[in-house]
Design an enzyme around this catalytic site. Structure first.
Site, short mmCIF file in Angstrom:
data_model
loop_
_atom_site.label_atom_id
_atom_site.label_comp_id
_atom_site.label_asym_id
_atom_site.label_seq_id
_atom_site.Cartn_x
_atom_site.Cartn_y
_atom_site.Cartn_z
N TYR A 1 20.40 10.08 -19.63
CA TYR A 1 20.80 9.44 -18.37
C TYR A 1 21.16 10.49 -17.33
O TYR A 1 20.85 10.36 -16.15
CB TYR A 1 21.98 8.48 -18.58
CG TYR A 1 22.24 7.65 -17.36
CD1 TYR A 1 21.61 6.42 -17.20
CD2 TYR A 1 23.09 8.10 -16.34
CE1 TYR A 1 21.80 5.66 -16.06
CE2 TYR A 1 23.28 7.35 -15.19
CZ TYR A 1 22.64 6.13 -15.06
OH TYR A 1 22.83 5.39 -13.93
N PHE B 1 4.09 6.28 10.79
CA PHE B 1 3.61 5.76 9.52
C PHE B 1 4.43 4.51 9.22
O PHE B 1 5.62 4.45 9.53
CB PHE B 1 3.73 6.77 8.38
CG PHE B 1 3.18 6.21 7.09
CD1 PHE B 1 1.81 6.09 6.92
CD2 PHE B 1 4.02 5.75 6.10
CE1 PHE B 1 1.29 5.51 5.76
CE2 PHE B 1 3.50 5.17 4.94
CZ PHE B 1 2.14 5.06 4.77
N THR B 2 3.79 3.51 8.62
CA THR B 2 4.41 2.18 8.46
C THR B 2 5.83 2.23 7.90
O THR B 2 6.78 1.79 8.56
CB THR B 2 3.52 1.31 7.54
OG1 THR B 2 3.27 2.03 6.34
CG2 THR B 2 2.21 0.96 8.22
N LYS C 1 0.69 10.97 -3.80
CA LYS C 1 -0.52 11.45 -3.09
C LYS C 1 -0.84 12.85 -3.60
O LYS C 1 -1.31 13.00 -4.72
CB LYS C 1 -0.29 11.43 -1.58
CG LYS C 1 0.57 10.29 -1.02
CD LYS C 1 -0.05 8.94 -1.11
CE LYS C 1 0.76 7.75 -0.59
NZ LYS C 1 1.70 7.81 0.46
N ARG D 1 -6.71 -0.52 8.88
CA ARG D 1 -5.71 0.23 9.63
C ARG D 1 -5.97 -0.04 11.11
O ARG D 1 -6.61 0.74 11.80
CB ARG D 1 -5.80 1.74 9.31
CG ARG D 1 -5.04 2.14 8.06
CD ARG D 1 -3.55 1.92 8.22
NE ARG D 1 -2.73 2.25 7.02
CZ ARG D 1 -1.88 1.42 6.46
NH1 ARG D 1 -1.75 0.19 6.90
NH2 ARG D 1 -1.15 1.81 5.45
N PHE E 1 0.58 -6.46 6.93
CA PHE E 1 -0.75 -6.18 6.38
C PHE E 1 -0.81 -6.33 4.87
O PHE E 1 -1.86 -6.60 4.31
CB PHE E 1 -1.21 -4.77 6.79
CG PHE E 1 -0.26 -3.68 6.39
CD1 PHE E 1 0.80 -3.33 7.21
CD2 PHE E 1 -0.42 -3.00 5.19
CE1 PHE E 1 1.70 -2.33 6.83
CE2 PHE E 1 0.45 -1.99 4.81
CZ PHE E 1 1.52 -1.67 5.63
C1 PLP Z 1 2.53 6.84 1.26
C2 PLP Z 1 3.22 7.44 2.38
C3 PLP Z 1 4.60 7.28 2.56
C4 PLP Z 1 5.44 6.35 1.71
O1 PLP Z 1 5.46 6.73 0.39
P1 PLP Z 1 5.53 5.67 -0.83
O2 PLP Z 1 5.50 6.56 -2.04
O3 PLP Z 1 4.33 4.79 -0.73
O4 PLP Z 1 6.79 4.92 -0.72
C5 PLP Z 1 5.19 7.94 3.62
N1 PLP Z 1 4.47 8.70 4.46
C6 PLP Z 1 3.15 8.87 4.32
C7 PLP Z 1 2.41 9.71 5.29
C8 PLP Z 1 2.47 8.25 3.29
O5 PLP Z 1 1.15 8.39 3.18
#
Ligand code: PLP
Length: 462
Positions: free
Chosen positions: A76, A128-129, A262, A386, A453
């Site tokens: 933990y 970014f969203t 990513k 997008r 979206f």
């Molecule tokens: C995916 C992404 C995020 C958010 O990350 P999550 O791991 O999906 O929560 C933030 N900024 C950018 C540019 C992204 O591509």
């Protein structure tokens, strides 16, 4: 690959395990699409042939990463894997303090709550969203200060992720540095089509912000891809190692949020990294409320170990050259068919210009949403809208926000698909382009309140 055009080129790995995919026919796909309300986010992944919805969490891990999963220390508190991750982040990115989170948006949430006060302005190189939403939920207002070229899908500027320093300076004059806690900088700007920021611009930004005592927060989700573009496009970096360029970028910023799903080649994970002790202390305390103890932040020990290795693999020259190279391959192929795409081709995906492709559809008939649906119908390829759906509504007027860019993103997962898959994708895009005049638009039949979206539903018009 660009440098080795004369000979065939292939991926710098071989395949040890395969995941069979279901092949469907047009009738199967029509039914699946109707059930999904013409929203590719609502499709079952089992019904998808080539999944280009996102490059997030969809990478193939290496045998080394899988082996590391067996080395999880699931204590933990104080897991060995945390210290290994912390050291990797310090070594490769140079930030002093690390707080793991389950993914990027959790890091954004925590940092926004700490740094933003009600009424603050957060300038950034395109929104970014999730980043923007967390800034707003913390009482801030995001203001786009990216260069104008970034909004022009045909402009071949090599660094469309650059900040317009004049726009930023005007903003500082207008609101005062005291109301701008930080500038929010993404590397390889997702919403602009995977477009890099140059080192020169970042240095200029550093100088300007330092003069006013404003911090730079780095959304480093795709920092390795950005570094590779600096290597291939910016004078003076031709012979630099991608790992060193990554480090130089990080050193020009004060804090970072990372979605390791990513560039860092894992299926789940993220972190917050800062140089300032006080911010770290507060973040380390907040993460306990929202994610978990500060030595696991919502992750299993094994996830942190896989992330540490993924970070080291992400900056290897052969890997990043092949990763960006595959995206360029797909983009060049689609471009050769005459299909309008965002130029230059980005680092994590190819962005189809739906507005130009489906010129006969007004933006309130959701051309990009329509195009994504057509692609799935044609070949089982899943892409992402997008455009106007992603942009949401203006909170004051309640109207749709009509962004200049109305795009469909073909996002390429890392190390997952082969060049032959890319050929299938390019041919399907061409097919729709040839028959584009027959395509009818969509109407929205259900609209959720946040990040619409993801869950909105549609029906075909006429
Ligand atoms: C995916 C992404 C995020 C958010 O990350 P999550 O791991 O999906 O929560 C933030 N900024 C950018 C540019 C992204 O591509």
């Amino acid at each position: 690959m660009v440098q080795e055009r004369r000979r065939s080129w292939a991926e710098p790995y071989k395949i040890k395990m395969v995941e069979p995919v279901k092949m469907t026919d047009r009738n199967d796909r029509k039914k699946a699409l109707e059930e999904a309300g013409y929203n590719t986010f609502l499709l079952h992944s089992e019904d998808v042939y080539i999944d280009l919805l996102t490059d997030s969490g969809t990478s193939a891990m290496s045998d080394r990463q899988w082996a590391a999963m067996m080395m999880g220390d699931e204590a933990y508190a104080g897991s060995r894997n945390f210290y290994s991750l912390e050291k990797t982040i310090q070594d490769y990115y140079g930030y002093r303090y690390v707080v793991p989170t389950h993914q990027g948006r959790a890091a954004e949430h925590i940092l926004s709550q700490i740094l933003i006060k009600e009424g603050d302005i957060i300038p950034g190189n395109m929104y970014f969203t999730t980043t923007k939403l967390h800034q707003e939920l913390a009482g801030g207002q995001f203001v786009d200060v990216i260069i104008d070229e970034a909004h022009d899908p045909d402009h071949e500027h090599p660094f469309k992720g650059n900040v317009d320093l004049n726009k930023l300076e005007d903003l500082i004059k207008k609101h005062g540095a005291g109301h701008i806690p930080y500038v929010s900088i993404a590397t390889s700007v997702n919403m602009a089509g995977g477009q890099p920021i140059s080192m020169e611009n970042l240095k200029g930004l550093r100088e300007l912000t330092q003069k006013h005592g404003i911090k730079i927060v780095h959304d480093m989700t795709r920092v390795a891809e950005n570094a590779y573009m600096i290597k291939t496009r910016e004078t003076g970096y031709e012979n630099a190692h991608v790992a060193d360029i990554v480090r130089e970028i990080c050193d020009l910023t004060d804090a970072a949020t990372m979605s390791s799903k990513k560039d860092a080649l894992v299926n789940i994970g993220g972190f917050l990294a800062v140089n300032d002790w006080d911010i770290f202390e507060e973040a380390r305390n907040m993460v306990v409320v929202y994610e978990g103890l500060h030595t696991y932040g919502g992750l299993a020990g094994r996830d942190m170990e896989a992330m540490a290795i993924g970070i080291t693999e992400s900056v290897q020259e052969d890997h990043i050259r092949a990763r960006v190279g595959q995206v360029q391959y797909l983009g060049e192929k689609i471009d050769q068919y005459g299909v309008p795409i965002v130029k230059p081709i980005g680092t994590h995906g190819v962005f189809l210009n739906a507005r130009r492709m489906l010129e006969h559809l007004p933006q309130d008939q959701f051309p990009a949403q329509t195009l994504a649906a057509e692609l799935y119908l044609d070949s089982g390829i899943r892409a992402m809208e997008r455009g106007v759906v992603s942009a949401g509504r203006n909170p004051e007027t309640g109207d749709h926000i009509y962004p200049e860019l109305e795009l469909v993103r073909l996002t390429i997962p890392r190390r997952v698909y082969t060049q032959a898959h890319m050929d299938v994708v390019a041919e399907s895009v061409e097919e729709i382009y040839i028959n584009r005049e027959k395509v009818k638009g969509l109407k929205m039949t259900y609209e959720p309140k946040y990040l619409r979206f993801f869950q909105a539903r549609f029906e075909p018009l006429g």
